[in-house]
Design an enzyme around this catalytic site. Structure first.
Site, PDB file in Angstrom:
ATOM      1  N   HIS A 344       0.949  -1.067   0.102  1.00  0.00           N
ATOM      2  CA  HIS A 344       0.004   0.011  -0.068  1.00  0.00           C
ATOM      3  C   HIS A 344       0.853   1.308   0.064  1.00  0.00           C
ATOM      4  O   HIS A 344       1.806   1.367   0.757  1.00  0.00           O
ATOM      5  CB  HIS A 344      -0.885  -0.052   1.268  1.00  0.00           C
ATOM      6  CG  HIS A 344      -1.787  -0.976   1.031  1.00  0.00           C
ATOM      7  ND1 HIS A 344      -1.820  -2.343   1.906  1.00  0.00           N
ATOM      8  CD2 HIS A 344      -3.204  -1.347   0.578  1.00  0.00           C
ATOM      9  CE1 HIS A 344      -2.734  -3.180   1.366  1.00  0.00           C
ATOM     10  NE2 HIS A 344      -3.453  -2.577   0.688  1.00  0.00           N
ATOM     11  N   HIS A 471      -3.429   0.608  -3.961  1.00  0.00           N
ATOM     12  CA  HIS A 471      -3.237  -0.666  -3.436  1.00  0.00           C
ATOM     13  C   HIS A 471      -2.238  -1.113  -4.707  1.00  0.00           C
ATOM     14  O   HIS A 471      -2.794  -0.693  -5.918  1.00  0.00           O
ATOM     15  CB  HIS A 471      -4.360  -1.770  -3.158  1.00  0.00           C
ATOM     16  CG  HIS A 471      -5.489  -1.308  -2.658  1.00  0.00           C
ATOM     17  ND1 HIS A 471      -5.893  -1.898  -1.362  1.00  0.00           N
ATOM     18  CD2 HIS A 471      -6.396  -0.332  -2.747  1.00  0.00           C
ATOM     19  CE1 HIS A 471      -6.769  -1.332  -0.709  1.00  0.00           C
ATOM     20  NE2 HIS A 471      -7.191  -0.209  -1.465  1.00  0.00           N
TER      21      HIS A 471
HETATM   22 ZN   LIG Z   1      -5.082  -3.544  -0.323  1.00  0.00          ZN
END
Ligand SMILES: [Zn+2]
Ligand SMILES: [Zn+2]
Length: 596
Positions: A344, A471
């Site tokens: 992340h 992400h």
């Molecule tokens: Zn994630």
């Protein structure tokens, strides 16, 4: 995954040829089985099929005969003729065809098309005729059967298929076939099907003893054997080093978390059916994690942040569990437990375009290391009916993704409106040695979780701001990546990834001592080696090493012992012959370094 309809294919001449060939096949089947009931016969990606209700199961000989009849029909150069008619007229024509009657009624009621797909408006009812055959059909078709090249046509297989995909309805026999414009394309296609069968990762996984799935452990759960375990270790080890060298921090998080966490993240709201059932501990419910994101957010939230802390790149090889129906599980490609190479990225708005570039290039850098060099990308953009966050934020993010794709010189398609509700994304697919596309990396914006978890930082202006969150999974799932790697190489991995790099093959027992001496030298040089001192003959030993895809076979006989040499044979068939042990070590080390 990006939703994509290839409009070009559906408008192409090939598409019409394939659908027309399905009609010709139905005619041939009806000639052979006059009582056959026929259902639907569309063109599909690689060819066409037609579903039939037949008095008996079809054999391979039947397919041959049907194909022969088809070629004969094609020679007649029949014209395809369309006719629009009323439901009543259509019902008359197909009065002994129950599946067609059901389809006509569906069309008349306006609910479904002739394939059973829902329709908004009531369509016109039409039939296509050629020779003695008539079908309920919207078309389009070729003008005449001679546009189908009989030399580029082949029937492939028969499979069971429920009428309308409903297991409560009758099971029909689906004949698959394919046809191309050019017989060379058919040849190439048949080669690729054969090759794909040989490279099937489940088959290769067994042959090379890489992994297994044990029903006692549970479906969709992978056991890595020593050979597969070593390859996986090498993959992970390389990737982790690269993450550390490229500005990522490595974190670890638990496998379970309290229900409260998954409520905050929203997973219990919109993702619950994909999660394993909860377990109760001290009157609290815990869920096995389907994703790592909430844990990384809690690491972020553990202290106050200022604009100087960014960008933050948190990476974890996080093992997650998701519920998949047993019917869709497939080897390593579709599983219930897998490890994501997850990360992340938290950053400021002004850092975002640079981070996207950096992330995309990092993905390409890693994948190329594994010999994956051809890619195709999909950019999924906002669906205004179904999205959180502000439109300007979306547009800036989409622009950054698009520019990064262009700077990286990648071919890509845009899936307009195909993004998840929380942000736009790039899906990166690798095109393998057989031209197949495999989904690997994803770079996904998130305008949802930073709000849900009230993530903040203090800006240069002394005010609170929300960080941007991205992400990123690079290999995707390690299990899936290993499956793709196996299929890409058919098990003949680059030397640096092979569990055994060299097999030493003593011809007779008197050569075994020297074989072990050589093995020790290779081990000291960092080469993974085994000595085949079994009682088998030399040719059998070589064959075994070849089946194991071992890159180097080093044969040792009287001559070699005397001269202190090894006779090298390669898995690709090359035969460099006798050389000093030192020379072989140098040669192998060079190939390993060059990722050959
Ligand atoms: Zn994630
Ligand atoms: Zn048709």
């Amino acid at each position: 995954m990006a939703r994509k309809v290839d409009v070009n294919y559906e408008a192409s001449h090939l598409f019409k040829v394939r659908h027309s060939t399905a009609h010709v096949m139905a005619q041939a089947v009806l000639e052979k089985f006059p009582d056959a009931k026929y259902a639907i016969g569309p063109a599909i990606d690689d060819g066409f099929y037609y579903d039939f209700d037949l008095p008996r199961a079809l054999t391979p000989e039947d397919l041959e005969e049907i194909e022969k009849r088809m070629k004969h029909i094609i020679k007649g150069n029949h014209k395809f003729e369309k006719q629009v008619l009323s439901a009543e007229e259509a019902l008359n024509i197909f009065n002994d065809q129950p599946y067609k009657i059901e389809l006509i009624k569906g069309l008349e009621e306006g609910g479904t098309d002739e394939h059973g797909n829902p329709l908004d408006e009531k369509p016109e009812i039409s039939i296509y005729k050629h020779d003695k055959f008539v079908d309920l059909c919207r078309g389009p078709h070729v003008e005449r059967t001679k546009e189908i090249n009989p030399k580029a046509l082949k029937l492939l297989s028969v499979a069971g298929a429920y009428w309308r995909g409903d297991e409560k309805r009758p099971m029909l026999q689906r004949i698959y076939g394919t046809v191309f414009e050019d017989p060379e394309d058919l040849k190439d296609y048949l080669w690729r099907i054969e090759e794909a069968k040989k490279r099937d990762h489940r088959k290769v996984g067994k042959e090379l003893d890489l992994f297994s799935i044990n029903q006692e452990v549970g479906p969709g759960l992978i056991l890595w054997h020593p050979n597969g375990g070593l390859i996986r270790h090498l993959v992970e080890d390389y990737c982790k080093q690269e993450h550390l060298a490229n500005g990522y921090d490595i974190v670890y998080s638990p496998h379970v978390g309290r229900a409260h966490l998954w409520e905050t993240s929203g997973h219990l709201g919109f993702y619950k059916e994909n999660m394993f059932s909860p377990m109760e501990i001290e009157e609290d419910e815990y869920y096995v994690k389907p994703m790592n994101c909430p844990f990384h957010i809690m690491i972020y939230k553990n202290k106050l942040h200022s604009y100087r802390d960014f960008p933050m790149r948190m990476a974890e090889w996080g093992t997650v569990y998701r519920y998949e129906r047993s019917g869709v599980l497939h080897g390593l490609l579709r599983v219930r437990g897998f490890t994501q190479d997850d990360a992340h990225i938290f950053c400021r708005e002004d850092q975002m375009p640079g981070e996207i570039d950096r992330t995309l290039n990092f993905c390409l850098h890693i994948l190329r290391h594994f010999g994956m060099n051809e890619f195709h990308a999909y950019l999924s953009t906002r669906n205004p009916e179904k999205s959180v966050g502000e439109e300007p934020d979306w547009l800036r993010a989409q622009e950054a993704l698009k520019e990064a794709l262009e700077r990286a010189n990648l071919s890509y398609d845009i899936d307009d409106g195909g993004a998840a509700f929380y942000g736009p994304k790039i899906d990166l697919k690798m095109i393998d040695a057989l031209g197949r596309e495999w989904q690997l990396s994803t770079i996904q914006f998130d305008f949802n979780l930073p709000d849900r978890f009230d993530m903040t930082y203090i800006g240069e202006d002394g005010q609170q701001h929300r960080p941007l969150m991205i992400h990123r999974a690079l290999l995707g799932s390690v299990e899936r990546f290993m499956g793709v790697l196996i299929e890409h190489y058919g098990g003949a991995f680059p030397v640096w990834l092979m569990p055994v790099q060299a097999s030493i093959i003593p011809i007779a027992d008197r050569h075994i001592d020297f074989a072990h001496e050589v093995a020790q030298q290779l081990k000291s040089a960092g080469i993974r080696v085994e000595v085949d001192d079994s009682n088998e003959r030399m040719n059998a030993k070589i064959r075994n090493a070849q089946l194991q895809k071992i890159p180097y076979m080093l044969v040792i006989g009287d001559k070699e012992v005397e001269a202190g040499q090894v006779a090298l044979r390669m898995r690709n068939g090359e035969n460099p012959g006798a050389m000093a042990v030192e020379d072989f070590i140098q040669f192998a080390q060079k190939q390993i370094k060059e990722l050959a």
